[in-house]
Design a protein around this motif. Structure first.
Motif, mmCIF file in Angstrom:
data_model
loop_
_atom_site.group_PDB
_atom_site.id
_atom_site.type_symbol
_atom_site.label_atom_id
_atom_site.label_comp_id
_atom_site.label_asym_id
_atom_site.label_seq_id
_atom_site.Cartn_x
_atom_site.Cartn_y
_atom_site.Cartn_z
ATOM 1 N N VAL A 226 0.927 -1.072 -0.044
ATOM 2 C CA VAL A 226 -0.015 -0.098 0.057
ATOM 3 C C VAL A 226 0.846 1.204 0.005
ATOM 4 N N GLY A 227 2.229 1.039 0.238
ATOM 5 C CA GLY A 227 3.123 2.488 0.152
ATOM 6 C C GLY A 227 4.564 2.013 0.141
ATOM 7 N N LEU A 228 5.275 2.954 -0.255
ATOM 8 C CA LEU A 228 6.754 2.754 -0.375
ATOM 9 C C LEU A 228 7.555 3.780 -0.395
ATOM 10 N N ALA A 229 8.684 4.037 0.062
ATOM 11 C CA ALA A 229 9.544 5.228 0.262
ATOM 12 C C ALA A 229 11.060 4.479 0.193
ATOM 13 N N SER A 230 11.905 5.536 -0.203
ATOM 14 C CA SER A 230 13.345 5.240 0.076
ATOM 15 C C SER A 230 13.998 6.105 0.563
ATOM 16 N N LEU A 231 15.068 6.022 1.074
ATOM 17 C CA LEU A 231 16.137 6.843 1.928
ATOM 18 C C LEU A 231 17.555 6.328 1.338
ATOM 19 N N PRO A 232 18.169 7.573 0.908
ATOM 20 C CA PRO A 232 19.639 7.460 0.348
ATOM 21 C C PRO A 232 20.409 7.402 1.481
ATOM 22 N N MET A 233 20.605 6.304 2.309
ATOM 23 C CA MET A 233 21.352 6.011 3.287
ATOM 24 C C MET A 233 21.350 4.658 3.670
ATOM 25 N N GLY A 234 22.510 4.031 4.242
ATOM 26 C CA GLY A 234 22.592 2.782 4.632
ATOM 27 C C GLY A 234 23.719 2.356 5.405
ATOM 28 N N ALA A 235 23.705 1.127 5.561
ATOM 29 C CA ALA A 235 24.868 0.439 6.503
ATOM 30 C C ALA A 235 26.302 0.933 6.236
ATOM 31 N N ARG A 236 26.474 1.202 4.889
ATOM 32 C CA ARG A 236 27.838 1.495 4.399
ATOM 33 C C ARG A 236 28.256 2.814 5.319
ATOM 34 N N GLU A 237 27.317 3.881 5.734
ATOM 35 C CA GLU A 237 27.773 5.212 6.256
ATOM 36 C C GLU A 237 28.251 4.632 7.938
ATOM 37 N N ILE A 296 28.867 3.606 16.469
ATOM 38 C CA ILE A 296 27.526 2.914 15.687
ATOM 39 C C ILE A 296 26.422 3.673 16.117
ATOM 40 N N ARG A 297 26.197 3.453 17.408
ATOM 41 C CA ARG A 297 24.652 4.131 17.871
ATOM 42 C C ARG A 297 24.505 5.556 17.459
ATOM 43 N N GLN A 298 25.460 6.363 17.488
ATOM 44 C CA GLN A 298 25.300 7.766 16.766
ATOM 45 C C GLN A 298 24.500 7.658 15.369
ATOM 46 N N ARG A 299 25.010 6.812 14.809
ATOM 47 C CA ARG A 299 24.734 6.690 13.271
ATOM 48 C C ARG A 299 23.487 6.334 13.119
ATOM 49 N N LEU A 300 23.118 5.256 14.038
ATOM 50 C CA LEU A 300 21.888 4.396 14.129
ATOM 51 C C LEU A 300 20.725 5.412 14.529
ATOM 52 N N ASP A 301 20.982 6.174 15.409
ATOM 53 C CA ASP A 301 20.170 7.154 15.993
ATOM 54 C C ASP A 301 19.518 8.050 14.733
ATOM 55 N N GLN A 302 20.404 8.409 13.940
ATOM 56 C CA GLN A 302 20.171 9.384 12.744
ATOM 57 C C GLN A 302 19.256 8.513 11.774
#
Length: 414
Positions: A226-237, A296-302
């Motif tokens: 019923v819906g989809l969206a994308s974010l230009p960010m991932g685990a590589r960051e 790791i947590r700092q990036r995960l929070d964002q």
């Protein structure tokens, strides 16, 4: 020697930001049997977009050749996943009058034809146009209207489209590897096929694919997307953050993340020591596991704050907003499900690929969910109303389209 080509083979190729993976499978009475699989490092893809045609083409060719060697067969066409941003999800509604008559198959066919003609991708290319639920006299939620009486019959068609240029790059890259493109499938649809249960689709669930460079968020309810969206960010960051913070190469940072990293903290983390290998002439240093997890947590929070925003934009609220499934390579981080549950306030589980027979352990992890889903989705042959011109348009507008078709014809003949 290679076995003769089999017409019923399904070959899936997933071109991601960290790896290119291929899988060859064959439908059998017992299910979809994996014959061979392969993967290569992806060096020409950034945030899901192809940025180096030559490197990506080489990775595609080598991954497919590895799968062919294991399967002892040759393939000519592949199904490719599209996971870059630029995916659009819309609903096209159409209705026809019946005058109180009983719904016949010809009425359903006429309705679907009208729906096909009503699709307006606004300059984008249609990847999927799938009928959802039917409507009888304004009453929604009808799965099978055949044989019922109504004044009007309607249907909502879920349309997934994408910006043309990234699709053409993807198509051209695969054809440059001397492979025909049978279809391009939106990654969220393929991923859901491999890791969501029927009950989850019915009750409502958010599927979040944590890729290396792209995060796809898709919602399912009533058994349908019923819906989809994308974010230009991932685990590589996260990997890049570790590399820059502690002065090491990406490969070393990736290994440290996988071996020692976690999304959850524990009291002993302040005492557990990790020796960093250093890099670029820097001396090795020792850090605590707590320091690593802090980065790791700092990036995960964002990352998860952005995911929460997307969930709200998509309307993932109320009674259906209680379940969330994480998959993709980022979901392999230790403690990620518990972290996500605490941050998002929803029940969270990890989605692994299922439904394939003989899937090797090396390709059975969360980072291969889309690859497995591509094969499963293709084997299921779902009803799709797209005009059938999407791939033809891509090929016609791709510079090497005619040349690649001639190469393909030669390979088929010999």
């Amino acid at each position: 020697m290679a076995q003769p080509r089999t017409d019923r083979l399904i070959t899936a190729v997933d071109i991601g930001s960290s790896k290119v993976a291929a899988l060859i499978a064959q439908p059998t009475e017992g299910g979809l049997q994996v014959l061979g699989s392969g993967q290569r490092e992806s060096r020409g893809v950034t945030n899901g977009y192809i940025t180096d045609m030559e490197r990506t083409e080489q990775a595609v060719r080598e991954a497919v050749e590895q799968a062919e060697t294991i399967a002892r067969t040759n393939v000519d066409e592949v199904v490719v996943g599209f996971s870059a941003g630029g995916l659009h999800s819309d609903v096209a509604s159409v209705e026809v009058g019946l005058g109180g008559q009983q719904v016949a198959q010809r009425d359903i066919d006429a309705l679907l034809d009208a729906g096909r003609n009503s699709i307006d991708p606004a300059g984008r290319l249609v990847l999927h146009a799938q009928p959802t639920l039917y409507t009888l006299d304004g009453l929604k939620g009808v799965r099978q209207p055949l044989g019922l009486y109504a004044e009007t019959l309607g249907v909502d068609i879920h349309v997934v489209s994408a910006d043309p240029s990234p699709l053409r790059n993807l198509d051209h890259c695969v054809r440059a590897a001397h492979l025909g493109v049978e279809a391009i499938v939106a990654a969220p649809i393929a991923t859901a096929t491999a890791c969501l249960s029927e009950e989850e689709r019915e009750l409502g669930v958010a599927l979040v694919e944590l890729g290396a460079g792209v995060t796809n968020v898709s919602l399912f309810a009533g058994g349908l997307l019923v819906g989809l969206a994308s974010l230009p960010m991932g685990a590589r960051e996260i990997t890049d953050d570790i590399a820059s913070t502690f002065g090491m190469a990406r490969g070393q940072a990736e290994r440290m993340k996988c071996v020692h990293g976690s999304a959850q903290t524990a009291p002993r983390d302040n005492h557990d020591m990790i020796e960093t290998p250093g890099g670029d002439g820097m001396e090795p240093i020792r850090i605590t596991r707590a320091q690593l997890i802090g980065v790791i947590r700092q990036r995960l929070d964002q990352w998860f704050a952005a995911i929460e925003d997307k969930l709200k934009e998509l309307g993932f609220t109320g009674p259906i907003a209680r379940r969330l499934v994480l998959t993709g390579g980022g979901a392999e981080l230790k403690g990620i499900a518990e972290y996500a549950q605490g941050v998002l306030g929803r029940a969270v589980r990890i989605g692994r690929p299922k439904g394939l027979l003989g899937l090797p352990d090396a390709h059975a992890g969360m980072s291969f969910t889309t690859l497995a889903g591509l094969a499963l989705y293709t084997a299921s042959q779902p009803l799709d109303l797209r005009r059938g011109h999407s791939m033809q348009e891509i090929t016609r507008l791709s510079p090497g389209g005619m040349v690649q078709r001639l190469i393909q014809a030669f390979r088929t003949s010999y």
